[in-house]
Design an enzyme around this catalytic site. Structure first.
Site, PDB file in Angstrom:
ATOM      1  N   ARG A  62    -115.344 -31.716  23.679  1.00 51.79           N
ATOM      2  CA  ARG A  62    -115.618 -31.582  22.507  1.00 51.79           C
ATOM      3  C   ARG A  62    -116.985 -31.772  21.833  1.00 51.79           C
ATOM      4  O   ARG A  62    -117.132 -30.806  20.745  1.00 51.79           O
ATOM      5  CB  ARG A  62    -114.500 -32.539  21.812  1.00 51.79           C
ATOM      6  N   HIS A 193    -107.198 -27.314  24.206  1.00 52.93           N
ATOM      7  CA  HIS A 193    -106.417 -28.316  23.600  1.00 52.93           C
ATOM      8  C   HIS A 193    -105.313 -28.689  24.494  1.00 52.93           C
ATOM      9  O   HIS A 193    -103.747 -29.119  23.781  1.00 52.93           O
ATOM     10  CB  HIS A 193    -106.197 -27.404  22.392  1.00 52.93           C
TER      11      HIS A 193
END
Length: 329
Positions: A62, A193
């Site tokens: 991320r 994700h």
């Protein structure tokens, strides 16, 4: 006349070559002579970190993602506040949510001990993202290297350029397109994700009052809704955590896409990839759900594509000795 034309052509070729060199493409062998063990050094630190923190792989990827979407992959996200810098860490998409800076510092220390002043923090983030994925069961790829580090940050850009979990598919597609990434990249990279966690505040609007209706998001599986409401009660802590992938939360696999088909995507921005009627993303979700190797192949290529967003190369930027601050500050 002929000689002057010839001179002009030679000069033009020379300038073109110089421009190409100053905008040199990143290369998998960039550190072959200057820091040949760079990949294994990064890999070892990430592997160590994963043993005590199962979330860290998702957190590191991320960081790379949020870095590249703001002024390109230049490690601007790592800079702390200073007299001249408004840190991107304090931008809305990042504040109280991005993490892993201690691991970044550990990687940088290990790299400096082995090859001082050679490896950029921007390249460190790209390598850490690959290690995070491959060590969690996902694909590996040859990371292209040669980025340099920015001298400044762009907090305003971080507020506007990074895709939000509350946004619809049209807006998110536009943000990907703005940095040269297409619909396939969007779906593949969303597949990150498949591991990690999200705070209740990033999806609780779906549980109680979606789009001001006073009702839950109708695309949310009803039993999954009940589970999430227990994790995130209406007036509970917005920082409580839920798994982004309810089936295999710490493994990098394609179950994220199967979850979307079952209306079990956690974030609005996830579920819209499958639930937006007529969207080009739907068939890609179906393909990745049915074929993990197709997802892995696309994901690896999309990570390379993302890592190519506006890198600083040549004499631009610098190689920071401390990823948190500009050299000499």
């Amino acid at each position: 006349m002929c000689s002057s034309i010839a001179s002009f052509v030679v000069a033009t070729i020379f300038v073109t070559v110089m421009l190409r060199e100053s905008n040199a493409q990143l290369s998998a062998t960039f550190y072959a002579n200057t820091c040949p063990n760079v990949s294994s050094i990064v890999n070892n630190v990430v592997q160590n970190a994963l043993q005590s923190d199962s979330r860290i792989g998702a957190s590191l990827i991320r960081l790379h993602f949020h870095d590249c979407f703001v002024n390109g992959c230049d490690a601007s996200i790592l800079l702390d506040n200073s007299a001249n810098i408004q840190s991107e860490k304090d931008a809305a998409p990042n504040t109280n949510s991005i993490r892993g800076f201690d691991v970044v510092d550990n990687i940088k220390t290990a790299l400096e001990n082995s090859c001082q002043g050679v490896v950029s923090c921007a390249d460190l983030l790209a390598l850490a993202a690959e290690s995070s994925v491959s060590l969690s069961g996902g694909p590996s790829w040859s990371v292209l290297l040669g980025r340099r580090d920015s001298l400044t940050a762009n907090q305003g850009g971080a507020n506007t350029s990074i895709p939000s979990p509350f946004e619809g598919l049209t807006n998110i597609t536009s943000k990907f397109s703005a940095v040269g990434l297409d619909t396939n990249d969007l779906v593949a990279l969303s597949g990150a994700h498949t591991f990690g966690r999200a705070q209740c505040r990033t999806f609780s609007n779906r549980l109680y009052n979606f789009s001001g209706t006073g009702n839950p998001d109708p695309t949310l599986n009803s039993s999954y809704l009940t589970t999430l409401q227990q994790t995130c009660p209406q007036n509970g802590s917005g920082t409580a955590l839920a798994n982004l992938d309810l089936t295999t939360p710490d493994n990098f696999d394609n179950s994220y896409f199967t979850n979307l088909q079952n209306n079990q995507g956690l974030l609005q921005s996830d579920q819209e990839l499958f639930s937006t009627s007529g969207a080009a993303t739907v068939s890609i979700v179906n393909n990745f759900s049915n074929n993990q190797s197709a997802f892995f192949q696309s994901f690896a290529q999309s990570m390379i594509n993302m890592g190519n967003i506006s890198p600083l190369t040549g004499s631009n930027g610098e190689i920071r000795s401390d990823c948190k601050k500009v050299n000499g500050s």
